[in-house]
Design a protein around this motif. Structure first.
Motif, PDB file in Angstrom:
ATOM      1  N   GLN A 168       0.834  -1.213   0.000  1.00 23.03           N
ATOM      2  CA  GLN A 168       0.000   0.000   0.000  1.00 23.03           C
ATOM      3  C   GLN A 168       0.861   1.252   0.000  1.00 23.03           C
ATOM      4  O   GLN A 168       0.555   2.227  -0.701  1.00 23.03           O
ATOM      5  CB  GLN A 168      -0.918   0.003   1.226  1.00 23.03           C
ATOM      6  CG  GLN A 168      -2.059  -0.989   1.138  1.00 23.03           C
ATOM      7  CD  GLN A 168      -3.052  -0.864   2.277  1.00 23.03           C
ATOM      8  OE1 GLN A 168      -4.198  -1.291   2.142  1.00 23.03           O
ATOM      9  NE2 GLN A 168      -2.667  -0.281   3.392  1.00 23.03           N
ATOM     10  N   THR A 169       1.918   1.238   0.788  1.00 21.16           N
ATOM     11  CA  THR A 169       2.814   2.397   0.847  1.00 21.16           C
ATOM     12  C   THR A 169       3.472   2.636  -0.508  1.00 21.16           C
ATOM     13  O   THR A 169       3.549   3.767  -0.998  1.00 21.16           O
ATOM     14  CB  THR A 169       3.885   2.189   1.932  1.00 21.16           C
ATOM     15  OG1 THR A 169       3.251   2.015   3.193  1.00 21.16           O
ATOM     16  CG2 THR A 169       4.832   3.377   2.003  1.00 21.16           C
TER      17      THR A 169
ATOM     18  N   GLU B 101      -8.108  -0.596  -3.575  1.00 22.28           N
ATOM     19  CA  GLU B 101      -8.203   0.406  -4.647  1.00 22.28           C
ATOM     20  C   GLU B 101      -7.302   0.065  -5.822  1.00 22.28           C
ATOM     21  O   GLU B 101      -7.434   0.661  -6.897  1.00 22.28           O
ATOM     22  CB  GLU B 101      -7.837   1.783  -4.097  1.00 22.28           C
ATOM     23  CG  GLU B 101      -8.797   2.306  -3.049  1.00 22.28           C
ATOM     24  CD  GLU B 101      -8.318   3.592  -2.396  1.00 22.28           C
ATOM     25  OE1 GLU B 101      -9.141   4.507  -2.230  1.00 22.28           O
ATOM     26  OE2 GLU B 101      -7.110   3.680  -2.067  1.00 22.28           O
ATOM     27  N   LEU B 102      -6.373  -0.862  -5.633  1.00 25.73           N
ATOM     28  CA  LEU B 102      -5.492  -1.277  -6.720  1.00 25.73           C
ATOM     29  C   LEU B 102      -6.283  -1.987  -7.807  1.00 25.73           C
ATOM     30  O   LEU B 102      -7.334  -2.574  -7.542  1.00 25.73           O
ATOM     31  CB  LEU B 102      -4.411  -2.220  -6.194  1.00 25.73           C
ATOM     32  CG  LEU B 102      -3.338  -1.632  -5.274  1.00 25.73           C
ATOM     33  CD1 LEU B 102      -2.506  -2.757  -4.676  1.00 25.73           C
ATOM     34  CD2 LEU B 102      -2.458  -0.655  -6.023  1.00 25.73           C
ATOM     35  N   SER B 103      -5.753  -1.971  -9.027  1.00 25.20           N
ATOM     36  CA  SER B 103      -6.394  -2.730 -10.099  1.00 25.20           C
ATOM     37  C   SER B 103      -6.399  -4.199  -9.731  1.00 25.20           C
ATOM     38  O   SER B 103      -5.553  -4.683  -8.961  1.00 25.20           O
ATOM     39  CB  SER B 103      -5.635  -2.537 -11.412  1.00 25.20           C
ATOM     40  OG  SER B 103      -4.385  -3.216 -11.362  1.00 25.20           O
TER      41      SER B 103
ATOM     42  N   ALA C 249     -15.890 -10.121  -1.920  1.00 24.47           N
ATOM     43  CA  ALA C 249     -14.767 -10.642  -1.155  1.00 24.47           C
ATOM     44  C   ALA C 249     -13.885  -9.486  -0.689  1.00 24.47           C
ATOM     45  O   ALA C 249     -13.802  -8.445  -1.343  1.00 24.47           O
ATOM     46  CB  ALA C 249     -13.960 -11.611  -2.008  1.00 24.47           C
ATOM     47  N   VAL C 250     -13.229  -9.663   0.457  1.00 22.40           N
ATOM     48  CA  VAL C 250     -12.335  -8.640   1.000  1.00 22.40           C
ATOM     49  C   VAL C 250     -10.975  -8.801   0.343  1.00 22.40           C
ATOM     50  O   VAL C 250     -10.294  -9.806   0.572  1.00 22.40           O
ATOM     51  CB  VAL C 250     -12.208  -8.776   2.525  1.00 22.40           C
ATOM     52  CG1 VAL C 250     -11.268  -7.715   3.086  1.00 22.40           C
ATOM     53  CG2 VAL C 250     -13.581  -8.683   3.189  1.00 22.40           C
ATOM     54  N   PRO C 251     -10.532  -7.859  -0.487  1.00 21.68           N
ATOM     55  CA  PRO C 251      -9.247  -8.010  -1.169  1.00 21.68           C
ATOM     56  C   PRO C 251      -8.098  -8.204  -0.179  1.00 21.68           C
ATOM     57  O   PRO C 251      -7.998  -7.515   0.830  1.00 21.68           O
ATOM     58  CB  PRO C 251      -9.100  -6.682  -1.931  1.00 21.68           C
ATOM     59  CG  PRO C 251     -10.508  -6.231  -2.168  1.00 21.68           C
ATOM     60  CD  PRO C 251     -11.245  -6.625  -0.915  1.00 21.68           C
TER      61      PRO C 251
ATOM     62  N   PRO D  31     -13.630   3.342  -8.551  1.00 25.80           N
ATOM     63  CA  PRO D  31     -12.469   4.084  -8.052  1.00 25.80           C
ATOM     64  C   PRO D  31     -12.102   3.742  -6.618  1.00 25.80           C
ATOM     65  O   PRO D  31     -10.934   3.748  -6.243  1.00 25.80           O
ATOM     66  CB  PRO D  31     -12.927   5.546  -8.173  1.00 25.80           C
ATOM     67  CG  PRO D  31     -13.978   5.541  -9.230  1.00 25.80           C
ATOM     68  CD  PRO D  31     -14.681   4.229  -9.082  1.00 25.80           C
ATOM     69  N   GLY D  32     -13.098   3.407  -5.786  1.00 22.10           N
ATOM     70  CA  GLY D  32     -12.808   3.159  -4.376  1.00 22.10           C
ATOM     71  C   GLY D  32     -12.686   1.707  -3.990  1.00 22.10           C
ATOM     72  O   GLY D  32     -12.227   1.381  -2.884  1.00 22.10           O
ATOM     73  N   LEU D  33     -13.088   0.773  -4.893  1.00 25.52           N
ATOM     74  CA  LEU D  33     -13.061  -0.639  -4.530  1.00 25.52           C
ATOM     75  C   LEU D  33     -13.067  -1.507  -5.778  1.00 25.52           C
ATOM     76  O   LEU D  33     -13.962  -1.400  -6.614  1.00 25.52           O
ATOM     77  CB  LEU D  33     -14.266  -0.993  -3.654  1.00 25.52           C
ATOM     78  CG  LEU D  33     -14.429  -2.469  -3.262  1.00 25.52           C
ATOM     79  CD1 LEU D  33     -13.208  -2.970  -2.509  1.00 25.52           C
ATOM     80  CD2 LEU D  33     -15.699  -2.667  -2.444  1.00 25.52           C
TER      81      LEU D  33
END
Length: 510
Positions: free
Chosen positions: A43-44, A52-54, A308-310, A363-365
């Motif tokens: 994430q950093t 939010e990543l592709s 699902a929770v990425p 964009p957010g998920l």
């Protein structure tokens, strides 16, 4: 030690020491950075959250983690034999190789983690573990699993943060304290209470109440707390909340915002009663199981799709031929927990059937999505024909509505197929608070033949065209089975319940 690294949203792994990617000893495993640390580092590097990543980038993270988990699992002789027999002795590189690994069904899982626990990578004697039990609702055999305490807490935090951002922040709005409670809190050794309670405790900015089995007095006490509230329980517990509204102030009713149910299906009648009692309430599914603290969450009350929770699990929908289901196809739900260095379980067959749905892209998920169909064992056998209980229920319900005999959805709080093969009977038991007053009018509308013709028609209509050629109305009438509906008071013993109050859709007595 280095972690996964990403640049500008694209996967760009740095070289990692071999002992991190492919540990060879228990001490190597204990020295590994946690998967959470790798996710936070990613994430950093990316400058945004994992969800939010592709999905291509997310897939690259998971693919690399699966290769590492396979190497960790190989330290255990039982896992090494299972993996090597499928792919040889080389690294498990890529999804295509991972998909060839054998599924871990409930019996294999029970053998690996119950009693002497021969499937663990880090021996239980090294300590730092939590034991979680399952009552064997589907298999009939109790089993235990083992979690690293540290990894379990990290799992709770990751899932709780997701729930906070994508559910609670949307609905627990306004000033004052915010609350989430669960009726499962007393079952601390059992999977539901341990896992769900752990996740709910980690939702940022929300107070947690371990309420346990809910009574009117306890519920109304909690509803007196200032601030918006959410409640999680099995379907039976959530259904009770409608009747618990009597005597509450309008302000208290308005403060109940989210009801999460974790097992079974809430009937339209129950949903309508809840909406009438609590004007601001939304009802969402929280789908979890042993080895999967949060498999999927319903984010939109108007859609049955679960998200699902990425970063938490690899969620697979597997066809009978072992390949991944395409969008719109149904298959077995298979889960690999990614937060699992000390006691990994690869490709765990949960025992549920789901439909693969289009991925969520926004964009957010960005996340994988699926729709729950039912338990893998929710099938009924009459002669040589197998009937899907959820499909049969939908077809029978439609038949009763079309014939204007009974709108089952509008009266039922519970529904259950009870099959007795020795007595050759299949009954659809309908729990309805007004059962006593409905019996006479339903009998009058059905006439002398009773409900058997409608159930037979519904069963036939639930089949594919191919099966219906052989399993037709004539074959069902000549099967010797007695088909009927039974309207019962849901508070009485006619409905079969598990030890925890769940109402299985199918009760098959052989």
């Amino acid at each position: 030690m280095r972690h996964f690294a990403f640049s500008s949203g694209n996967c760009a792994h740095r070289a990692l020491p071999d002992t991190i990617l492919h540990p060879r000893t228990v001490d190597d495993v204990l020295a590994l950075p946690s998967f959470l640390a790798s996710l936070l580092h990613a994430q950093t590097d990316a400058g945004c959250r994992i969800d939010e990543l592709s999905q291509d980038t997310q897939a690259a993270i998971v693919e690399r983690r699966l290769s590492q988990l396979a190497s960790i699992a190989r330290i255990n002789p039982l896992w090494r034999q299972r993996i090597d027999s499928a792919v040889g002795t080389g690294p498990v590189d890529g999804y295509e190789q991972f998909k060839t690994l054998p599924l871990t069904d409930k019996e294999v899982f029970r053998q690996m983690f119950t009693e002497t626990r021969p499937g663990m990578v880090v021996p239980i004697e090294r300590c730092g573990f939590e034991i979680v039990a399952s009552g064997g609702t589907s298999s009939g055999k109790p089993s235990e699993t083992v979690y690293s305490l540290d990894e379990l807490q990290e799992t709770y935090g990751w899932a709780g943060d997701f729930m906070g951002r994508h559910i609670m922040a949307r609905h627990l709005t306004g000033g004052g304290a915010k609350w989430v409670a669960t009726t499962l809190a007393d079952y601390q050794m059992w999977s539901s209470g341990t896992m769900v309670g752990g996740v709910l405790q980690k939702i940022p900015g929300v107070n947690y109440v371990g309420a346990g089995p809910m009574s009117r007095e306890v519920f109304q006490l909690m509803m007196s707390y200032p601030g918006p509230k959410a409640m999680m329980g099995i379907t039976q517990s959530i259904a009770l909340m409608a009747s618990f509204a009597d005597g509450l102030s309008r302000e208290a009713r308005d403060s109940f915002r989210v009801a999460l149910y974790g097992s079974g299906v809430l009937t339209p009648r129950v949903r309508a009663d809840l909406r009438e009692a609590y004007p601001n309430l939304i009802v969402l599914s929280y789908f979890a199981a042993t080895q999967a603290e949060t498999i999927g969450l319903q984010l939109d009350p108007e859609s049955p799709v679960l998200t699902a929770v990425p970063g938490l699990h690899l969620v697979e929908v597997v066809r009978p031929d072992g390949q991944w289901a395409a969008i719109g196809e149904e298959g077995e739900l298979v889960v690999t927990r990614l937060f699992g260095n000390a006691a990994p379980v690869l490709r765990y067959q949960i025992g549920d059937r789901v439909i693969r749905r289009p991925d969520l892209r926004s964009p957010g998920l960005n996340a994988m999505q699926f729709e729950y169909v039912g338990r893998s064992g929710d099938f009924m056998h009459i002669g040589d024909t197998q009937y899907s209980a959820p499909q049969a229920l939908a077809a029978i319900t439609a038949e009763f509505r079309q014939r204007q005999v009974l709108d089952i959805d509008s009266v039922a709080t519970d529904m259950q197929f009870q099959i007795d093969r020795a007595k050759r009977q299949l009954h659809l038991v309908i729990g309805a608070p007004e059962a006593a007053s409905l019996l006479t009018q339903v009998a009058t509308r059905l006439g002398a033949e009773g409900s058997s013709p409608l159930i037979i028609t519904g069963l036939v209509r639930s089949l594919s065209v191919f099966n219906a050629l052989e399993a037709n109305e004539a074959s069902l009438r000549s099967s010797g089975y007695n088909f009927a509906i039974r309207l019962v008071d849901p508070r009485k013993a006619d409905l079969v319940r598990t030890a925890f109050g769940k109402v299985p859709l199918v009760v098959d007595r052989i």
